[in-house]
Enzyme design. Structure first.
Site, mmCIF file in Angstrom:
data_model
loop_
_atom_site.group_PDB
_atom_site.id
_atom_site.type_symbol
_atom_site.label_atom_id
_atom_site.label_comp_id
_atom_site.label_asym_id
_atom_site.label_seq_id
_atom_site.Cartn_x
_atom_site.Cartn_y
_atom_site.Cartn_z
ATOM 1 N N GLU A 166 63.793 -18.644 130.395
ATOM 2 C CA GLU A 166 63.648 -19.725 129.429
ATOM 3 C C GLU A 166 64.778 -20.757 129.477
ATOM 4 O OE1 GLU A 166 63.033 -17.984 125.572
ATOM 5 O OE2 GLU A 166 61.155 -17.026 126.145
ATOM 6 N N GLU A 346 56.503 -12.416 128.759
ATOM 7 C CA GLU A 346 56.725 -12.085 127.348
ATOM 8 C C GLU A 346 55.543 -12.572 126.528
ATOM 9 O OE1 GLU A 346 60.372 -13.477 125.494
ATOM 10 O OE2 GLU A 346 61.531 -12.972 127.285
HETATM 11 O O1 IFM Z 1 63.726 -12.466 121.674
HETATM 12 C C1 IFM Z 1 63.344 -13.585 122.392
HETATM 13 C C2 IFM Z 1 63.645 -13.410 123.860
HETATM 14 O O2 IFM Z 1 64.984 -13.157 124.078
HETATM 15 C C3 IFM Z 1 63.255 -14.651 124.623
HETATM 16 N N1 IFM Z 1 61.923 -15.082 124.331
HETATM 17 C C4 IFM Z 1 61.515 -15.148 122.952
HETATM 18 C C5 IFM Z 1 61.866 -13.857 122.238
HETATM 19 C C6 IFM Z 1 61.430 -13.942 120.765
HETATM 20 O O3 IFM Z 1 62.095 -14.978 120.117
#
Ligand code: IFM
Length: 447
Positions: A166, A346
């Site tokens: 990210e 994710e």
């Molecule tokens: O916890 C975070 C993660 O570290 C990165 N992506 C989003 C998740 C939820 O906010």
């Protein structure tokens, strides 16, 4: 597009990151990271929480790896802490840090679980921040060196290597909004940082190609489709700009070799300094693209807090639950870019879970996962090449500025005792994976 990622079994996993679960922040030679510094500043995190102890995963590695077996996953996505491996971000490595990840990778493989390693999930060594952090172009070279250190030690046993998690969050939340480490508020710097992150990605991929030619390499982006709130020109323009700043700003240089012209124009004097050589470097062939999906952008020209009408649900983060956005996003990316295979690296939700004896009845999370897996499979049926899905998160953990108040885990963590309890969603996910593995057909997703 050529890819190192050979057809194989679908990766069903869970994900976590180093700073969010490891703890042991000052043990065995680990150096301080920007999140150690940032979380110590009063007001930066909920309740002043830090990652000092987190889930104590560093000391509970074997127990946690056994828990992954209980979850029934065949893949695990984790990150390595740069300051545990190179305490000051350069030079000599810390043997105990590398040993820890060595045990992790071997422990996963011994249990039949594929290790998917992320090199950078936000915990920059503080010593590098003291020299300008990601605003300093030299940090990109330090990152490439670090990626070589990791690949030399672990590259023979990992299933994939991801450079960054990210980059939008690092640049925008860390350097423009100032709500994540290092807590700076400077848009020009943030845009330069975003460029340096992509250059660092390019340098690392170039180095890793030579060093570990058979390992699939990629990057993970957090992407949200942007929709106009109303069918009016002003909202459509807002959605296009939002799409430019959050999605095309990263996708275009990675897969087309240029930054989007409309965004450059919008940025004016805040646009980053970029050379043609750097643009060429950023556009390295990749073996996979990791996508983190949580919600959509709902764009209203006048009201930045506008909420969609209707009965949609929201998670404990206040994020709208919008599974259709995942299908729309995947189909659109497949149409607009020449992409390598995709991992959903994710996807998940925070809810206010309560421990009741030995149980946690998180039916909202079960519904969330079920709907999003259905949305992913709808895109697969439309031809999008998705090779894996990683639920966020393995266990409750340090949710950055929200501290320990927000629980994303499939496994509940009682932070007082460090007891782990499988939530209903963990049992559901295990059964879901088992059913998928029987059929291994997207059309038989059962959803
Ligand atoms: O916890 C975070 C993660 O570290 C990165 N992506 C989003 C998740 C939820 O906010």
């Amino acid at each position: 597009m050529p890819t190192n990622l050979l057809p194989g079994e679908f990766q069903w996993g869970v994900a976590a990151s180093a700073y969010q679960i490891e703890g042991a922040a000052f043990e065995d030679g680990r150096g301080p990271s920007i999140w150690d510094t940032f979380s110590r500043v009063p007001g930066n995190t909920a309740d002043g929480d830090t990652g000092d102890v987190a889930c104590d995963h560093y000391h509970r590695l074997e127990e946690d790896l056994d828990l992954l077996v209980t979850l029934g996953v065949n893949a695990y996505r984790f990150s390595v802490a740069w300051p545990r491996i190179q305490p000051t971000g350069r030079g000599a490595t810390n043997p105990k840090g590398l040993d820890f990840y060595d045990r992790m990778v071997d422990g996963l493989r011994a249990r039949g679980i594929k290790p998917h390693l992320t090199l950078y999930h936000w915990d920059l060594p503080q010593a590098l921040q003291d020299e300008g952090g990601w605003g300093n172009p030299d940090t990109a070279r330090r990152f490439a060196d670090f990626s070589e250190v990791v690949a030399r030690r672990l590259g023979d046993r990992v299933e994939s290597l991801c450079t960054f998690n990210e980059p939008w969050v690092v640049a925008t939340l860390g350097h423009e909004k100032g709500i994540f480490a290092p807590g700076l508020k400077d848009r020009q710097l943030a845009m330069q940082v975003s460029h340096h992150l992509l250059v660092a990605h390019g340098l690392a991929v170039q180095a890793l190609r030579t060093l570990v030619p058979r390992v699939p390499l990629g990057i993970v982006l957090n992407l949200s489709p942007s929709y106009p709130a109303r069918n009016v020109a002003a909202d459509r323009a807002k959605a296009h700009l939002e799409d430019g700043l959050s999605l095309r700003w990263y996708m275009d240089p990675l897969f087309r070799g240029s930054y989007p012209a409309d965004v450059l124009e919008h940025l004016g004097s805040d646009r980053p300094k970029v050379t043609p050589e750097e643009l060429a470097l950023i556009q390295q062939p990749l073996d996979f693209l990791g996508i983190n999906y949580y919600m959509r952008n709902f764009c209203h020209a006048e009201d930045p807090h506008a909420r969609p009408p209707g009965e949609q649900g929201f998670t404990d983060m206040g994020w709208e639950i919008y599974p259709q956005g995942l299908t729309d996003l995947l189909v659109r990316l497949g149409r607009d870019y020449r992409l390598p295979p995709i991992y959903i690296t994710e996807n998940g939700a925070a809810f206010a879970d309560r421990l009741e004896g030995d149980e946690v009845h998180d039916s909202q999370r079960v519904a969330y996962l079920e709907q999003h897996l259905g949305a992913m499979n709808a895109a697969r049926r439309q031809g999008v090449d998705v090779r894996g899905y990683f639920a966020w998160s393995f266990m409750d953990n340090f949710e950055w500025a929200s501290g320990y108040q927000k629980r994303f885990g499939l496994v509940y963590v009682d932070y007082g005792s460090q007891r782990r309890v499988l939530k209903d969603s963990a049992h559901w996910y295990r059964a879901f994976i088992a059913a998928q593995q029987q059929t291994d057909q997207p059309s038989r997703a059962g959803i």
